[in-house]
Design a protein around this motif. Structure first.
Motif, PDB file in Angstrom:
ATOM      1  N   ILE A 156       0.853  -1.120  -0.289  1.00 33.93           N
ATOM      2  CA  ILE A 156       0.042   0.188  -0.056  1.00 33.93           C
ATOM      3  C   ILE A 156       0.697   1.179  -0.056  1.00 33.93           C
ATOM      4  CG2 ILE A 156      -1.711   1.291   1.299  1.00 33.93           C
ATOM      5  CD1 ILE A 156      -2.772  -1.329   2.294  1.00 33.93           C
ATOM      6  N   PHE A 157       2.059   1.052   0.674  1.00 36.39           N
ATOM      7  CA  PHE A 157       2.915   2.463   0.721  1.00 36.39           C
ATOM      8  C   PHE A 157       3.454   2.654  -0.526  1.00 36.39           C
ATOM      9  CE2 PHE A 157       7.099   4.027   1.243  1.00 36.39           C
ATOM     10  CZ  PHE A 157       6.704   5.363   1.726  1.00 36.39           C
ATOM     11  N   VAL A 158       4.005   1.484  -1.341  1.00 30.39           N
ATOM     12  CA  VAL A 158       4.498   1.862  -2.611  1.00 30.39           C
ATOM     13  C   VAL A 158       3.233   2.439  -3.503  1.00 30.39           C
ATOM     14  CG1 VAL A 158       5.241   0.557  -4.805  1.00 30.39           C
ATOM     15  CG2 VAL A 158       6.236   0.031  -2.516  1.00 30.39           C
ATOM     16  N   MET A 159       2.076   1.722  -3.452  1.00 29.56           N
ATOM     17  CA  MET A 159       0.943   2.018  -4.349  1.00 29.56           C
ATOM     18  C   MET A 159       0.590   3.546  -4.145  1.00 29.56           C
ATOM     19  SD  MET A 159      -2.814   0.403  -4.464  1.00 29.56           S
ATOM     20  CE  MET A 159      -3.183   1.316  -2.692  1.00 29.56           C
ATOM     21  N   TRP A 160       0.618   3.973  -2.955  1.00 30.57           N
ATOM     22  CA  TRP A 160       0.352   5.583  -2.884  1.00 30.57           C
ATOM     23  C   TRP A 160       1.376   6.334  -3.082  1.00 30.57           C
ATOM     24  CZ3 TRP A 160      -4.098   8.269  -2.480  1.00 30.57           C
ATOM     25  CH2 TRP A 160      -5.017   7.294  -2.490  1.00 30.57           C
ATOM     26  N   ILE A 161       2.681   5.930  -3.132  1.00 33.28           N
ATOM     27  CA  ILE A 161       3.878   6.629  -3.466  1.00 33.28           C
ATOM     28  C   ILE A 161       3.519   6.903  -5.034  1.00 33.28           C
ATOM     29  CG2 ILE A 161       6.263   6.650  -4.358  1.00 33.28           C
ATOM     30  CD1 ILE A 161       5.694   7.623  -1.209  1.00 33.28           C
ATOM     31  N   LEU A 162       3.199   5.973  -5.962  1.00 34.73           N
ATOM     32  CA  LEU A 162       2.898   5.911  -7.280  1.00 34.73           C
ATOM     33  C   LEU A 162       1.877   6.969  -7.620  1.00 34.73           C
ATOM     34  CD1 LEU A 162       3.500   2.497  -8.413  1.00 34.73           C
ATOM     35  CD2 LEU A 162       4.785   4.180  -9.037  1.00 34.73           C
ATOM     36  N   ILE A 163       0.947   6.803  -6.747  1.00 43.88           N
ATOM     37  CA  ILE A 163      -0.363   7.623  -6.727  1.00 43.88           C
ATOM     38  C   ILE A 163      -0.045   9.014  -6.665  1.00 43.88           C
ATOM     39  CG2 ILE A 163      -2.666   8.261  -6.113  1.00 43.88           C
ATOM     40  CD1 ILE A 163      -3.114   5.105  -5.598  1.00 43.88           C
ATOM     41  N   PHE A 164       0.678   9.431  -5.818  1.00 42.05           N
ATOM     42  CA  PHE A 164       1.114  10.553  -5.548  1.00 42.05           C
ATOM     43  C   PHE A 164       2.138  11.258  -6.719  1.00 42.05           C
ATOM     44  CE2 PHE A 164       0.040   9.881  -0.873  1.00 42.05           C
ATOM     45  CZ  PHE A 164      -1.183  10.929  -0.766  1.00 42.05           C
ATOM     46  N   MET A 179      -8.911  -7.695   5.698  1.00 37.83           N
ATOM     47  CA  MET A 179      -9.679  -6.111   6.055  1.00 37.83           C
ATOM     48  C   MET A 179      -8.486  -5.133   5.306  1.00 37.83           C
ATOM     49  SD  MET A 179     -10.483  -3.937   9.199  1.00 37.83           S
ATOM     50  CE  MET A 179      -8.704  -3.926   9.707  1.00 37.83           C
ATOM     51  N   ALA A 180      -7.357  -5.402   5.823  1.00 39.50           N
ATOM     52  CA  ALA A 180      -6.353  -4.291   5.011  1.00 39.50           C
ATOM     53  C   ALA A 180      -6.149  -4.404   3.588  1.00 39.50           C
ATOM     54  CB  ALA A 180      -4.858  -4.605   5.828  1.00 39.50           C
ATOM     55  N   GLY A 181      -6.156  -5.774   3.064  1.00 37.84           N
ATOM     56  CA  GLY A 181      -6.149  -5.848   1.737  1.00 37.84           C
ATOM     57  C   GLY A 181      -7.265  -5.103   1.000  1.00 37.84           C
ATOM     58  N   MET A 182      -8.388  -5.292   1.492  1.00 38.85           N
ATOM     59  CA  MET A 182      -9.530  -4.732   1.045  1.00 38.85           C
ATOM     60  C   MET A 182      -9.537  -3.290   1.116  1.00 38.85           C
ATOM     61  SD  MET A 182     -10.868  -7.309  -0.585  1.00 38.85           S
ATOM     62  CE  MET A 182     -12.571  -6.691  -0.963  1.00 38.85           C
ATOM     63  N   VAL A 183      -9.184  -2.685   2.092  1.00 40.28           N
ATOM     64  CA  VAL A 183      -9.083  -1.209   2.309  1.00 40.28           C
ATOM     65  C   VAL A 183      -8.247  -0.639   1.304  1.00 40.28           C
ATOM     66  CG1 VAL A 183      -8.492   0.597   3.769  1.00 40.28           C
ATOM     67  CG2 VAL A 183     -10.199  -1.368   4.632  1.00 40.28           C
ATOM     68  N   GLY A 184      -6.980  -1.369   1.175  1.00 35.64           N
ATOM     69  CA  GLY A 184      -5.933  -0.987   0.214  1.00 35.64           C
ATOM     70  C   GLY A 184      -6.378  -1.004  -1.155  1.00 35.64           C
ATOM     71  N   ALA A 185      -7.086  -1.940  -1.586  1.00 39.81           N
ATOM     72  CA  ALA A 185      -7.612  -2.263  -2.924  1.00 39.81           C
ATOM     73  C   ALA A 185      -8.588  -1.342  -3.228  1.00 39.81           C
ATOM     74  CB  ALA A 185      -8.110  -3.471  -3.068  1.00 39.81           C
ATOM     75  N   LEU A 186      -9.580  -0.958  -2.386  1.00 40.83           N
ATOM     76  CA  LEU A 186     -10.628   0.135  -2.483  1.00 40.83           C
ATOM     77  C   LEU A 186      -9.883   1.569  -2.797  1.00 40.83           C
ATOM     78  CD1 LEU A 186     -13.446  -1.000  -0.011  1.00 40.83           C
ATOM     79  CD2 LEU A 186     -13.592  -1.121  -2.649  1.00 40.83           C
ATOM     80  N   SER A 187      -9.165   1.949  -2.017  1.00 41.78           N
ATOM     81  CA  SER A 187      -8.601   3.129  -1.922  1.00 41.78           C
ATOM     82  C   SER A 187      -7.786   3.277  -3.303  1.00 41.78           C
ATOM     83  CB  SER A 187      -7.515   3.575  -0.911  1.00 41.78           C
ATOM     84  OG  SER A 187      -6.487   2.625  -0.712  1.00 41.78           O
ATOM     85  N   GLY A 188      -7.159   2.053  -3.703  1.00 35.48           N
ATOM     86  CA  GLY A 188      -6.176   2.190  -4.984  1.00 35.48           C
ATOM     87  C   GLY A 188      -7.191   2.415  -6.163  1.00 35.48           C
ATOM     88  N   VAL A 189      -8.263   1.660  -6.188  1.00 36.79           N
ATOM     89  CA  VAL A 189      -9.333   1.773  -6.989  1.00 36.79           C
ATOM     90  C   VAL A 189      -9.863   2.919  -7.414  1.00 36.79           C
ATOM     91  CG1 VAL A 189     -11.641   0.860  -7.902  1.00 36.79           C
ATOM     92  CG2 VAL A 189      -9.955  -0.843  -7.282  1.00 36.79           C
ATOM     93  N   PHE A 190     -10.149   3.854  -6.400  1.00 39.03           N
ATOM     94  CA  PHE A 190     -10.545   5.044  -6.678  1.00 39.03           C
ATOM     95  C   PHE A 190      -9.518   5.885  -7.289  1.00 39.03           C
ATOM     96  CE2 PHE A 190     -13.802   3.915  -3.424  1.00 39.03           C
ATOM     97  CZ  PHE A 190     -14.975   3.738  -3.922  1.00 39.03           C
ATOM     98  N   ALA A 191      -8.267   5.872  -6.828  1.00 34.90           N
ATOM     99  CA  ALA A 191      -7.044   6.676  -7.297  1.00 34.90           C
ATOM    100  C   ALA A 191      -6.906   6.441  -8.515  1.00 34.90           C
ATOM    101  CB  ALA A 191      -6.000   6.741  -6.340  1.00 34.90           C
ATOM    102  N   SER A 192      -6.941   5.119  -8.853  1.00 33.91           N
ATOM    103  CA  SER A 192      -6.582   4.662 -10.185  1.00 33.91           C
ATOM    104  C   SER A 192      -7.478   5.201 -11.271  1.00 33.91           C
ATOM    105  CB  SER A 192      -6.288   3.049 -10.192  1.00 33.91           C
ATOM    106  OG  SER A 192      -6.051   2.504 -11.520  1.00 33.91           O
ATOM    107  N   THR A 193      -8.744   4.825 -10.906  1.00 33.94           N
ATOM    108  CA  THR A 193      -9.892   5.409 -11.724  1.00 33.94           C
ATOM    109  C   THR A 193      -9.712   6.879 -12.026  1.00 33.94           C
ATOM    110  OG1 THR A 193     -11.347   3.725 -11.056  1.00 33.94           O
ATOM    111  CG2 THR A 193     -12.363   5.353 -12.361  1.00 33.94           C
ATOM    112  N   TRP A 194      -9.581   7.665 -11.219  1.00 37.88           N
ATOM    113  CA  TRP A 194      -9.557   9.144 -11.315  1.00 37.88           C
ATOM    114  C   TRP A 194      -8.111   9.296 -12.026  1.00 37.88           C
ATOM    115  CZ3 TRP A 194      -5.831  12.832 -10.002  1.00 37.88           C
ATOM    116  CH2 TRP A 194      -6.211  14.198 -10.049  1.00 37.88           C
ATOM    117  N   LEU A 195      -7.116   8.666 -11.810  1.00 41.90           N
ATOM    118  CA  LEU A 195      -5.862   9.146 -12.687  1.00 41.90           C
ATOM    119  C   LEU A 195      -6.179   8.709 -14.180  1.00 41.90           C
ATOM    120  CD1 LEU A 195      -3.192   7.894 -10.254  1.00 41.90           C
ATOM    121  CD2 LEU A 195      -3.458  10.239 -11.141  1.00 41.90           C
TER     122      LEU A 195
END
Length: 175
Positions: A29-37, A140-156
């Motif tokens: 999740i840390f690497v994913m959010w670094i890429l998102i930012f 739970m942590a994997g689902m929360v990470g995936a949901l946050s990443g899906v929203f960010a990925s779609t927006w990007l």
């Protein structure tokens, strides 16, 4: 400062409750959010400079209607689109990995529960609690990470598509 240490202790206790898979999920999740930012910063700041350069280069052309000019225009748009979509596939792969790692945490936690049941010879809820938490928290942590990443990925993805279309509109063929 005291609040910071309390927060770090709470995070450490949460990570121990979730097991070793939770550490992998947190790193993912840390690497994913670094890429998102990084993508957000590029779209908001870096791409504007690149787009201005492309538009200025196109406007300097004296001839913009021939077949050669159209091919150059298409190449400019394609390069800009590639820059906008850079790392989005990797980001989508990381989003897909989050729930899979959570599932792996579930499996390893359930294996621990079954080990406790086999060793103790009973189904005591108290002895199985550690394994059950190691089974549910990573999920739970994997689902929360995936949901946050899906929203960010779609927006990007939508932002990249919109910026590419705007560039295509700005590279006019008339003089």
């Amino acid at each position: 400062m005291y609040a910071f240490f309390e927060m770090m202790e709470a995070i450490q206790a949460f990570m121990e409750t979730g097991g070793s898979v939770l550490t992998w999920i947190a790193a993912l999740i840390f690497v994913m959010w670094i890429l998102i930012f990084e993508r957000i910063a590029f779209i908001k700041f870096g791409y504007k400079k690149y787009e201005a350069t492309v538009r200025k280069t196109w406007e300097k052309r004296s001839e913009r209607k021939s077949w050669n000019a159209m091919q150059i225009r298409e190449a400019m748009i394609s390069r800009a689109s590639n820059k906008l979509n850079e790392n989005l596939l990797l980001l989508n792969a990381l989003v897909a990995l989050c729930p899979l790692l959570g599932l792996m945490g579930t499996v390893t936690g359930m294996i621990e529960v079954f080990d406790v049941m086999a060793i103790s010879g009973s189904g005591s809820a108290r002895s199985m609690a550690s394994g059950v938490s190691k089974a549910t928290i990573p999920t739970m942590a994997g689902m929360v990470g995936a949901l946050s990443g899906v929203f960010a990925s779609t927006w990007l993805s939508r932002s990249a598509k919109r910026e590419a279309e705007l560039l295509e509109d700005h590279l006019t063929t008339d003089h």
